[in-house]
Design a protein around this motif. Sequence first.
Motif, PDB file in Angstrom:
ATOM      1  N   ALA A   9      51.448  50.263   6.588  1.00 29.00           N
ATOM      2  CA  ALA A   9      51.098  50.869   7.865  1.00 29.00           C
ATOM      3  C   ALA A   9      52.225  50.666   8.882  1.00 29.00           C
ATOM      4  O   ALA A   9      52.368  51.432   9.809  1.00 29.00           O
ATOM      5  CB  ALA A   9      49.813  50.240   8.380  1.00 29.00           C
ATOM      6  N   TYR A  10      52.982  49.574   8.715  1.00 26.92           N
ATOM      7  CA  TYR A  10      54.036  49.260   9.673  1.00 26.92           C
ATOM      8  C   TYR A  10      55.410  49.646   9.123  1.00 26.92           C
ATOM      9  O   TYR A  10      56.419  49.281   9.653  1.00 26.92           O
ATOM     10  CB  TYR A  10      54.056  47.757   9.978  1.00 26.92           C
ATOM     11  N   GLY A  11      55.428  50.343   7.978  1.00 27.18           N
ATOM     12  CA  GLY A  11      56.649  50.498   7.176  1.00 27.18           C
ATOM     13  C   GLY A  11      57.856  51.024   7.927  1.00 27.18           C
ATOM     14  O   GLY A  11      57.774  51.962   8.691  1.00 27.18           O
ATOM     15  N   ARG A  12      58.969  50.351   7.686  1.00 22.22           N
ATOM     16  CA  ARG A  12      60.245  50.868   8.155  1.00 22.22           C
ATOM     17  C   ARG A  12      60.975  51.345   6.924  1.00 22.22           C
ATOM     18  O   ARG A  12      60.828  50.780   5.850  1.00 22.22           O
ATOM     19  CB  ARG A  12      61.067  49.742   8.792  1.00 22.22           C
ATOM     20  N   ASN A  13      61.807  52.367   7.083  1.00 25.68           N
ATOM     21  CA  ASN A  13      62.626  52.762   5.947  1.00 25.68           C
ATOM     22  C   ASN A  13      63.854  51.868   5.929  1.00 25.68           C
ATOM     23  O   ASN A  13      64.739  51.999   6.756  1.00 25.68           O
ATOM     24  CB  ASN A  13      63.014  54.235   6.085  1.00 25.68           C
ATOM     25  N   THR A  14      63.862  50.893   5.044  1.00 30.67           N
ATOM     26  CA  THR A  14      64.892  49.857   5.110  1.00 30.67           C
ATOM     27  C   THR A  14      66.191  50.293   4.471  1.00 30.67           C
ATOM     28  O   THR A  14      67.229  49.728   4.769  1.00 30.67           O
ATOM     29  CB  THR A  14      64.408  48.595   4.380  1.00 30.67           C
ATOM     30  N   GLY A  15      66.116  51.233   3.542  1.00 27.79           N
ATOM     31  CA  GLY A  15      67.316  51.661   2.840  1.00 27.79           C
ATOM     32  C   GLY A  15      67.915  50.564   1.984  1.00 27.79           C
ATOM     33  O   GLY A  15      69.068  50.644   1.572  1.00 27.79           O
ATOM     34  N   THR A  16      67.176  49.493   1.739  1.00 22.30           N
ATOM     35  CA  THR A  16      67.720  48.380   0.945  1.00 22.30           C
ATOM     36  C   THR A  16      67.360  48.523  -0.526  1.00 22.30           C
ATOM     37  O   THR A  16      67.822  47.753  -1.353  1.00 22.30           O
ATOM     38  CB  THR A  16      67.140  47.036   1.409  1.00 22.30           C
ATOM     39  N   GLY A  17      66.481  49.432  -0.834  1.00 20.81           N
ATOM     40  CA  GLY A  17      65.998  49.537  -2.211  1.00 20.81           C
ATOM     41  C   GLY A  17      64.825  48.598  -2.446  1.00 20.81           C
ATOM     42  O   GLY A  17      64.129  48.710  -3.443  1.00 20.81           O
ATOM     43  N   MET A  18      64.604  47.652  -1.530  1.00 19.23           N
ATOM     44  CA  MET A  18      63.453  46.740  -1.647  1.00 19.23           C
ATOM     45  C   MET A  18      62.249  47.405  -1.004  1.00 19.23           C
ATOM     46  O   MET A  18      62.382  48.134  -0.019  1.00 19.23           O
ATOM     47  CB  MET A  18      63.732  45.412  -0.933  1.00 19.23           C
ATOM     48  N   GLU A  19      61.057  47.105  -1.564  1.00 18.79           N
ATOM     49  CA  GLU A  19      59.852  47.674  -0.965  1.00 18.79           C
ATOM     50  C   GLU A  19      59.543  46.959   0.351  1.00 18.79           C
ATOM     51  O   GLU A  19      59.741  45.757   0.462  1.00 18.79           O
ATOM     52  CB  GLU A  19      58.661  47.505  -1.915  1.00 18.79           C
ATOM     53  N   ASN A  20      59.043  47.701   1.339  1.00 19.49           N
ATOM     54  CA  ASN A  20      58.619  47.088   2.605  1.00 19.49           C
ATOM     55  C   ASN A  20      57.482  46.107   2.362  1.00 19.49           C
ATOM     56  O   ASN A  20      56.569  46.404   1.594  1.00 19.49           O
ATOM     57  CB  ASN A  20      58.084  48.149   3.566  1.00 19.49           C
ATOM     58  N   LEU A  21      57.548  44.984   3.052  1.00 16.37           N
ATOM     59  CA  LEU A  21      56.488  43.992   2.920  1.00 16.37           C
ATOM     60  C   LEU A  21      56.024  43.539   4.295  1.00 16.37           C
ATOM     61  O   LEU A  21      56.842  43.396   5.208  1.00 16.37           O
ATOM     62  CB  LEU A  21      57.008  42.745   2.192  1.00 16.37           C
ATOM     63  N   THR A  22      54.733  43.305   4.404  1.00 14.42           N
ATOM     64  CA  THR A  22      54.180  42.706   5.615  1.00 14.42           C
ATOM     65  C   THR A  22      53.535  41.377   5.247  1.00 14.42           C
ATOM     66  O   THR A  22      52.755  41.305   4.297  1.00 14.42           O
ATOM     67  CB  THR A  22      53.128  43.650   6.237  1.00 14.42           C
ATOM     68  N   LEU A  23      53.899  40.349   6.002  1.00 16.91           N
ATOM     69  CA  LEU A  23      53.366  39.005   5.783  1.00 16.91           C
ATOM     70  C   LEU A  23      52.480  38.645   6.977  1.00 16.91           C
ATOM     71  O   LEU A  23      52.952  38.625   8.114  1.00 16.91           O
ATOM     72  CB  LEU A  23      54.535  38.010   5.670  1.00 16.91           C
ATOM     73  N   ALA A  24      51.196  38.396   6.711  1.00 17.03           N
ATOM     74  CA  ALA A  24      50.269  37.990   7.781  1.00 17.03           C
ATOM     75  C   ALA A  24      50.193  36.464   7.794  1.00 17.03           C
ATOM     76  O   ALA A  24      49.917  35.842   6.760  1.00 17.03           O
ATOM     77  CB  ALA A  24      48.879  38.568   7.518  1.00 17.03           C
ATOM     78  N   VAL A  25      50.455  35.882   8.958  1.00 13.62           N
ATOM     79  CA  VAL A  25      50.440  34.415   9.068  1.00 13.62           C
ATOM     80  C   VAL A  25      49.364  34.014  10.070  1.00 13.62           C
ATOM     81  O   VAL A  25      49.228  34.623  11.136  1.00 13.62           O
ATOM     82  CB  VAL A  25      51.816  33.869   9.509  1.00 13.62           C
ATOM     83  N   ALA A  26      48.615  32.972   9.709  1.00 17.04           N
ATOM     84  CA  ALA A  26      47.548  32.479  10.591  1.00 17.04           C
ATOM     85  C   ALA A  26      48.151  31.820  11.822  1.00 17.04           C
ATOM     86  O   ALA A  26      49.084  31.013  11.716  1.00 17.04           O
ATOM     87  CB  ALA A  26      46.672  31.486   9.830  1.00 17.04           C
ATOM     88  N   LYS A  27      47.602  32.171  12.978  1.00 18.64           N
ATOM     89  CA  LYS A  27      48.015  31.578  14.258  1.00 18.64           C
ATOM     90  C   LYS A  27      47.870  30.065  14.264  1.00 18.64           C
ATOM     91  O   LYS A  27      47.075  29.532  13.500  1.00 18.64           O
ATOM     92  CB  LYS A  27      47.063  32.075  15.363  1.00 18.64           C
ATOM     93  N   GLY A  28      48.560  29.409  15.190  1.00  8.52           N
ATOM     94  CA  GLY A  28      48.330  27.984  15.410  1.00  8.52           C
ATOM     95  C   GLY A  28      49.191  27.120  14.517  1.00  8.52           C
ATOM     96  O   GLY A  28      50.365  27.422  14.274  1.00  8.52           O
ATOM     97  N   ARG A  29      48.579  26.056  14.005  1.00  9.05           N
ATOM     98  CA  ARG A  29      49.359  25.064  13.255  1.00  9.05           C
ATOM     99  C   ARG A  29      50.016  25.669  12.010  1.00  9.05           C
ATOM    100  O   ARG A  29      51.133  25.312  11.658  1.00  9.05           O
ATOM    101  CB  ARG A  29      48.428  23.902  12.870  1.00  9.05           C
ATOM    102  N   VAL A  30      49.321  26.603  11.361  1.00 14.19           N
ATOM    103  CA  VAL A  30      49.884  27.218  10.146  1.00 14.19           C
ATOM    104  C   VAL A  30      51.162  27.977  10.500  1.00 14.19           C
ATOM    105  O   VAL A  30      52.199  27.825   9.828  1.00 14.19           O
ATOM    106  CB  VAL A  30      48.844  28.145   9.463  1.00 14.19           C
TER     107      VAL A  30
END
Length: 227
Positions: A9-30
């Motif tokens: 949904a947030y994809g950028r066309n990176t042109g790197t040949g790697m697939e776009n990835l989104t990493l969701a991180v929990a707020k706070g201490r994590v």
Amino acid sequence: MNGTANHTAYGRNTGTGMENLTLAVAKGRVLKETLPLLERAGIQVLEDPFTSRKLILPTSLVHLSLVVVRSTDVPTYVRFGAADLGVVGKDILVEYDGAGLYELLDLGIARCRMAVAEPAMKPHSVHRRLRIATKYTNTTRNFFARRGLQAEVIKLYGSMELAPLAGLADQIVDLVDTGGTLRANGLVEVETIAHVSSRLVANQASMKLKDQSIMEISERLADCLKV
Ligand code: AMP
């Protein structure tokens, strides 16, 4: 629905040949403990997540973006493919059912334990059913049921330590790290339910469609856990 390869949904066309990835991180201490781990893995988050108003943060890997969400939302983002990867505590995965997620790594960060605690000076009443306040209602019910104990479990969203002091509950189930919060409120730990640390999880479809990019991130993190 899950994103197709090289598109989220947030994809950028990176042109790197790697697939776009989104990493969701929990707020706070994590989040606080994930950032140094990402740095050690050679991944810098390009905007400070603690001060930026942006919700989607670019990283030094052009195909990787970070989203910072409530811990309880991380499994949802990853399960529905809105994020390919997530970093979240084992407490959340157990409570909200990690079904549909692959657990790739124990990152060993944000370590703590989930424990039962009660007032040091006021043992719980034997006259009525034990009442436990917690935000981990499923885990707590399962724990007491396995013990064959009848307990009334009530859901709270914060300040768990207040519940026994205010007479709302006999005991609480909460995360404990140093024990300082319990001590400050005259509570003592009576039993450990589980040891908790943060895990790297992945969306099942992303694991197939974006295996190269996902394995690259996972291996980077695994390598820096070894040293
Ligand atoms: P402590 O006083 O160090 O025992 O920390 C207890 C407080 O910190 C409680 O309010 C917990 O809910 C919270 N806490 C401890 N460890 C974690 C963790 N790994 N993730 C989120 N909250 C935590």
